[in-house]
Design an enzyme around this catalytic site. Structure first.
Site, mmCIF file in Angstrom:
data_model
loop_
_atom_site.group_PDB
_atom_site.id
_atom_site.type_symbol
_atom_site.label_atom_id
_atom_site.label_comp_id
_atom_site.label_asym_id
_atom_site.label_seq_id
_atom_site.Cartn_x
_atom_site.Cartn_y
_atom_site.Cartn_z
ATOM 1 N N GLU A 49 0.833 -1.216 0.000
ATOM 2 C CA GLU A 49 0.000 0.000 0.000
ATOM 3 C C GLU A 49 0.862 1.257 0.000
ATOM 4 O O GLU A 49 0.517 2.253 -0.633
ATOM 5 C CB GLU A 49 -0.952 0.004 1.203
ATOM 6 C CG GLU A 49 -2.057 -1.041 1.115
ATOM 7 C CD GLU A 49 -2.981 -0.813 -0.077
ATOM 8 O OE1 GLU A 49 -3.000 0.297 -0.634
ATOM 9 O OE2 GLU A 49 -3.686 -1.769 -0.468
ATOM 10 N N GLN A 54 2.165 6.127 -4.791
ATOM 11 C CA GLN A 54 2.622 7.009 -5.881
ATOM 12 C C GLN A 54 3.012 6.232 -7.127
ATOM 13 O O GLN A 54 3.591 6.807 -8.041
ATOM 14 C CB GLN A 54 3.849 7.821 -5.433
ATOM 15 C CG GLN A 54 3.733 8.496 -4.103
ATOM 16 C CD GLN A 54 2.866 9.723 -4.137
ATOM 17 O OE1 GLN A 54 2.521 10.199 -5.208
ATOM 18 N NE2 GLN A 54 2.500 10.228 -2.985
ATOM 19 N N THR A 55 2.780 4.933 -7.141
ATOM 20 C CA THR A 55 3.291 4.123 -8.246
ATOM 21 C C THR A 55 2.184 3.199 -8.765
ATOM 22 O O THR A 55 1.433 2.630 -7.975
ATOM 23 C CB THR A 55 4.479 3.258 -7.736
ATOM 24 O OG1 THR A 55 5.397 4.113 -7.056
ATOM 25 C CG2 THR A 55 5.194 2.564 -8.872
ATOM 26 N N GLY A 93 10.933 6.862 -5.705
ATOM 27 C CA GLY A 93 10.739 8.259 -5.330
ATOM 28 C C GLY A 93 10.035 8.423 -3.995
ATOM 29 O O GLY A 93 9.683 7.439 -3.340
ATOM 30 N N TYR A 94 9.855 9.672 -3.599
ATOM 31 C CA TYR A 94 9.183 9.990 -2.323
ATOM 32 C C TYR A 94 9.766 9.134 -1.189
ATOM 33 O O TYR A 94 9.078 8.308 -0.588
ATOM 34 C CB TYR A 94 7.669 9.796 -2.434
ATOM 35 C CG TYR A 94 7.042 10.635 -3.515
ATOM 36 C CD1 TYR A 94 6.672 11.957 -3.262
ATOM 37 C CD2 TYR A 94 6.854 10.130 -4.793
ATOM 38 C CE1 TYR A 94 6.122 12.748 -4.253
ATOM 39 C CE2 TYR A 94 6.314 10.914 -5.801
ATOM 40 C CZ TYR A 94 5.945 12.217 -5.521
ATOM 41 O OH TYR A 94 5.398 12.990 -6.504
ATOM 42 N N TYR A 130 -6.175 6.487 4.297
ATOM 43 C CA TYR A 130 -6.346 5.482 3.247
ATOM 44 C C TYR A 130 -5.587 4.189 3.580
ATOM 45 O O TYR A 130 -6.157 3.098 3.562
ATOM 46 C CB TYR A 130 -5.870 6.015 1.871
ATOM 47 C CG TYR A 130 -5.671 4.878 0.920
ATOM 48 C CD1 TYR A 130 -6.763 4.278 0.304
ATOM 49 C CD2 TYR A 130 -4.410 4.315 0.728
ATOM 50 C CE1 TYR A 130 -6.603 3.167 -0.500
ATOM 51 C CE2 TYR A 130 -4.230 3.199 -0.063
ATOM 52 C CZ TYR A 130 -5.341 2.640 -0.682
ATOM 53 O OH TYR A 130 -5.179 1.523 -1.456
ATOM 54 N N ASP A 148 -9.401 6.100 -2.307
ATOM 55 C CA ASP A 148 -8.237 6.546 -3.084
ATOM 56 C C ASP A 148 -8.749 7.142 -4.396
ATOM 57 O O ASP A 148 -9.963 7.284 -4.592
ATOM 58 C CB ASP A 148 -7.244 5.391 -3.309
ATOM 59 C CG ASP A 148 -7.765 4.376 -4.321
ATOM 60 O OD1 ASP A 148 -8.974 4.422 -4.663
ATOM 61 O OD2 ASP A 148 -6.965 3.540 -4.786
ATOM 62 N N CYS A 202 -13.703 1.539 -14.796
ATOM 63 C CA CYS A 202 -14.182 2.925 -14.689
ATOM 64 C C CYS A 202 -12.973 3.849 -14.873
ATOM 65 O O CYS A 202 -12.540 4.552 -13.965
ATOM 66 C CB CYS A 202 -14.854 3.139 -13.328
ATOM 67 S SG CYS A 202 -15.844 4.638 -13.276
ATOM 68 N N CYS A 209 -18.258 1.385 -19.772
ATOM 69 C CA CYS A 209 -19.567 1.224 -19.144
ATOM 70 C C CYS A 209 -20.299 -0.029 -19.630
ATOM 71 O O CYS A 209 -21.050 -0.638 -18.865
ATOM 72 C CB CYS A 209 -20.430 2.457 -19.401
ATOM 73 S SG CYS A 209 -19.692 3.961 -18.723
ATOM 74 N N CYS A 212 -19.277 -2.878 -17.507
ATOM 75 C CA CYS A 212 -19.155 -2.571 -16.076
ATOM 76 C C CYS A 212 -20.190 -3.370 -15.272
ATOM 77 O O CYS A 212 -21.380 -3.373 -15.609
ATOM 78 C CB CYS A 212 -19.368 -1.074 -15.862
ATOM 79 S SG CYS A 212 -19.371 -0.637 -14.116
ATOM 80 N N CYS A 218 -25.581 2.866 -12.031
ATOM 81 C CA CYS A 218 -24.678 4.017 -12.135
ATOM 82 C C CYS A 218 -25.451 5.242 -12.619
ATOM 83 O O CYS A 218 -25.901 5.301 -13.764
ATOM 84 C CB CYS A 218 -23.536 3.707 -13.094
ATOM 85 S SG CYS A 218 -22.432 5.110 -13.325
HETATM 86 S S1 SF4 Z 1 -21.149 2.409 -15.568
HETATM 87 FE FE1 SF4 Z 1 -20.543 3.984 -14.107
HETATM 88 S S2 SF4 Z 1 -19.189 2.959 -12.662
HETATM 89 FE FE2 SF4 Z 1 -19.352 1.653 -14.469
HETATM 90 S S3 SF4 Z 1 -17.642 2.251 -15.808
HETATM 91 FE FE3 SF4 Z 1 -19.396 3.474 -16.424
HETATM 92 S S4 SF4 Z 1 -19.212 5.375 -15.259
HETATM 93 FE FE4 SF4 Z 1 -17.906 3.854 -14.255
#
Ligand code: SF4
Length: 344
Positions: A49, A54-55, A93-94, A130, A148, A202, A209, A212, A218
């Protein structure tokens, strides 16, 4: 679906179940096989984590594996010299992250084991909200939601929330949504699934989408606003900084200097001297130029090569062979400059 920040649709219990169930089913069916997902060892999850802060995951894998080869346990890390830990971190880094990891490892060893509640994990050096939530949920199964960049993007779209994600009020609202949506039985898997969704489906510019797993709940997709979210106002433009470094070689040896122990960044690291640091420099010529961004500064680094008469090396420097560079911490700018020379 809980946590809707906008939209007219009313949440129902079925939405809760279907969102979590679909997200986890999708995750279980085939997520990326990343090495830190094969363990629940808090030390290994913590290391991953911190690296991932940063990577990108793909870039972090070789560093993660090499770091754990060198320091396989929290005891090994706690007992390692700082220079060795920084050398293993070179390229990521960091470097304060590596110093904090080592200091945190010493505390864990001193206290007889890894803390297993959120507040105690959070109290370790370098661990923010986080990372504490990620370690608590993944290693210990505790119900804490992570927030995040990937999760923020998913939440902003699923809830069609146009709030500026730099604004504390928006962050607070998104954290509340993540906490509410969190799967209580499998919080670690749920957190990883949210991050995985953001990293692989996403996507920032062109969200996928159609494939998804949560597209039917959504709000942004329904409204056609997914490409406008998340909203990020007032992005700071990096400050441009000119820098000139010089490679002075004597056979296989290269002249480096060590940064001050109290330098704000990369304290104690070895680096190429600046062109102005060697008054006796002769025979200079330009090798090339590259860009390097650190936090809010974009460096334009011009690399020179040159020579200096015997006995004129400035104090605080040292001749080193490149083979040694895996054992001492070397700045990324220096590595890039030497790589540029190697390619010429
Ligand atoms: S449906 Fe919504 S949550 Fe899924 S990829 Fe598209 S914008 Fe992202």
């Amino acid at each position: 679906m809980p946590g809707w920040a906008t939209g007219e649709r009313q949440a129902t219990e079925d939405d809760d179940l279907s969102y979590a169930a679909r997200l986890l089913a999708w995750f279980d069916a085939g997520h990326r096989d990343l090495p830190w997902r094969r363990t629940r060892d808090p030390y290994r999850i913590w290391v991953s984590e911190i690296m991932l802060q940063q990577t990108r995951a793909a870039a972090a894998i070789p560093y993660y594996e090499e770091f754990l080869r060198r320091f396989p346990t929290v005891e090994a890390l706690a007992g390692a010299p700082e220079a060795e830990v920084l050398a293993a971190w070179s390229g990521l880094g960091y470097y304060s992250r590596a110093r904090n990891l080592r200091a945190g490892a010493a505390l864990v060893v001193e206290r007889g084991g890894f803390p297993s509640d959120l507040e105690a994990i959070r109290a370790l050096p370098g661990i923010g909200p986080y990372t504490a939530a990620a370690v608590a949920s993944i290693a210990f199964g505790l119900p804490h939601a992570v927030l995040d960049g990937n999760v923020i993007r998913v939440i902003s779209r699923v809830s069609n929330d146009p709030g500026d994600i730099r604004a504390p009020a928006t962050r607070k609202r998104f954290q509340a949504a993540a906490d509410e949506w969190l799967h209580r039985v499998r919080p670690g898997a749920f957190n990883q699934a949210m991050m995985e969704l953001g990293a692989t489906v996403c996507l920032p510019r062109a969200p996928l989408c159609l494939v998804c797993p949560v597209n039917s709940t959504c709000e942004a997709r329904m409204a056609g606003t997914q490409n406008q979210l998340p909203v990020k106002l007032g992005k700071v433009k990096p400050e441009a900084v000119e820098s000139r470094v010089v490679i002075v070689r004597r056979g296989q040896w290269i002249f480096l200097r060590q940064r001050d122990a109290d330098a704000r960044r990369m304290a104690g690291f070895w680096e190429l001297p600046g062109l102005e640091d060697i008054p006796a420099l002769i025979d200079t010529s330009v090798v090339g130029n590259f860009q390097h961004t650190i936090v809010n500064q974009c460096y334009s680094v011009t690399v020179y090569r040159g020579a200096m008469p015997r006995g004129s090396a400035p104090a605080g420097g040292k001749w080193m062979k490149p083979e040694l560079f895996t054992d001492v911490p070397i700045t990324t700018v220096t590595r890039k400059a030497l790589e540029l020379l190697r390619k010429r």
